[in-house]
Design a protein around this motif. Structure first.
Motif, PDB file in Angstrom:
ATOM      1  N   CYS A 149      -6.137   3.222  -1.773  1.00 50.23           N
ATOM      2  CA  CYS A 149      -5.682   2.580  -0.533  1.00 50.23           C
ATOM      3  C   CYS A 149      -6.446   3.133   0.656  1.00 50.23           C
ATOM      4  O   CYS A 149      -6.831   2.390   1.569  1.00 50.23           O
ATOM      5  N   THR A 207      -1.208   0.157  -6.508  1.00 51.39           N
ATOM      6  CA  THR A 207      -1.675   0.040  -5.130  1.00 51.39           C
ATOM      7  C   THR A 207      -3.153   0.369  -5.048  1.00 51.39           C
ATOM      8  O   THR A 207      -3.646   1.204  -5.817  1.00 51.39           O
ATOM      9  N   PRO A 208      -3.883  -0.263  -4.131  1.00 51.10           N
ATOM     10  CA  PRO A 208      -3.391  -1.351  -3.289  1.00 51.10           C
ATOM     11  C   PRO A 208      -3.348  -2.665  -4.050  1.00 51.10           C
ATOM     12  O   PRO A 208      -4.175  -2.915  -4.929  1.00 51.10           O
ATOM     13  N   SER A 229       0.813  -1.207   0.000  1.00 52.03           N
ATOM     14  CA  SER A 229       0.000   0.000   0.000  1.00 52.03           C
ATOM     15  C   SER A 229       0.846   1.255   0.000  1.00 52.03           C
ATOM     16  O   SER A 229       2.055   1.224   0.256  1.00 52.03           O
TER      17      SER A 229
END
Length: 269
Positions: free
Chosen positions: A115, A237-238, A108
């Motif tokens: 995220c 990400t995530p 993350s």
């Protein structure tokens, strides 16, 4: 009266390639995906000789409206990159029983809005229904996307240093809240002061957190996280490894529930 007029079936006119691309796009819109971060200097901006804000990213580096950016060739990975070891039982960035049948490793970025969405809306449900019941071990790892998120690296250092005082997850939540409220962004001296104020809010020893960050105590660990992510094929990400299988994006809890129940059903006697 039944209408017998032939209807146009649009599905017959979509080529398999276009359909595949459409499916891939839908999977990616829940993730931040810039260039793989550089792993050469894991020090936060606040530990350099002069504390200055990083320059703003160019237009080509900024996220597209979907939150996804093109991914150029990733940072070169050594021939024998570090392999991510199972999180020890005393890992401040891990929650749940070490012998849980399912292990989730999240990669993350504290400045990634997707995220933050996962941390706010989905992770609490996973914690309540699967972590606390002994079914899932949840592990956090850093993957700061520094080319477009200039404050993410400093935030990672702050959270890790807060972990020394048993407050990684509390700081994790506070940093994401602050990012959503635009209380910090560039990783400069002002952001450093903001993060130290978070430490005071959480009743931590802010002076110890400051010393920890300035000594670059977690630089090597963050670099190892980045290399482990690259080795696992993480590009945005995530991203999550669920018993070693990659899941990309801030998927809704229903997706997680289906995955967990499928794994658990195969392990029942």
């Amino acid at each position: 009266m039944i209408d017998d007029t032939p209807r146009h079936d649009w599905r017959r006119h979509i080529s398999p390639l276009r359909l595949a691309l459409l499916t891939l796009l839908l999977l990616l819109i829940a993730a931040c995906g810039p260039e793989a971060p550089q792993a050469t200097d894991p020090r936060p901006t606040a530990t350099r000789q002069a504390i200055v804000a990083r320059p703003s990213p160019s237009d080509a580096e900024r996220p597209r409206p979907s939150g996804v950016t093109p991914v150029p060739t990733p940072t070169a990975i050594p021939d024998d990159p570090p392999v991510s070891e199972p999180a020890p039982s005393d890992d401040p960035r891990a929650q749940g029983a070490p012998d849980a049948p399912i292990t989730v490793v999240e990669f993350s970025d504290f400045q990634c809005p997707f995220c933050a969405s996962f941390a706010r809306e989905v992770r609490p449900l996973i914690e309540e229904q699967y972590v606390r019941t002994g079914k899932v071990r949840f592990v956090y790892r850093d993957f700061p996307l520094m080319s477009i998120h200039p404050g993410a690296l400093l935030a990672a250092h702050i959270a890790n240093c807060a972990g020394e005082q048993g407050a990684f997850w509390q700081m994790h939540t506070r940093i994401f809240e602050g990012m959503t409220r635009r209380e910090w962004s560039s990783g400069d001296a002002n952001d450093f002061r903001t993060f130290l104020r978070y430490a005071e809010e959480l009743e931590l020893d802010a002076g110890e957190v400051q010393q920890c960050v300035e000594s670059n105590r977690y630089g090597a660990q963050i670099q190892e996280d980045i290399l482990a992510a690259q080795q696992a094929g993480v590009r945005s990400t995530p991203s999550f490894l669920i018993n070693g299988q990659l899941l990309v994006g801030a998927q809704p809890f229903e997706v997680w529930e289906q995955i967990f129940e499928r794994i658990l059903s195969t392990q029942e006697p």
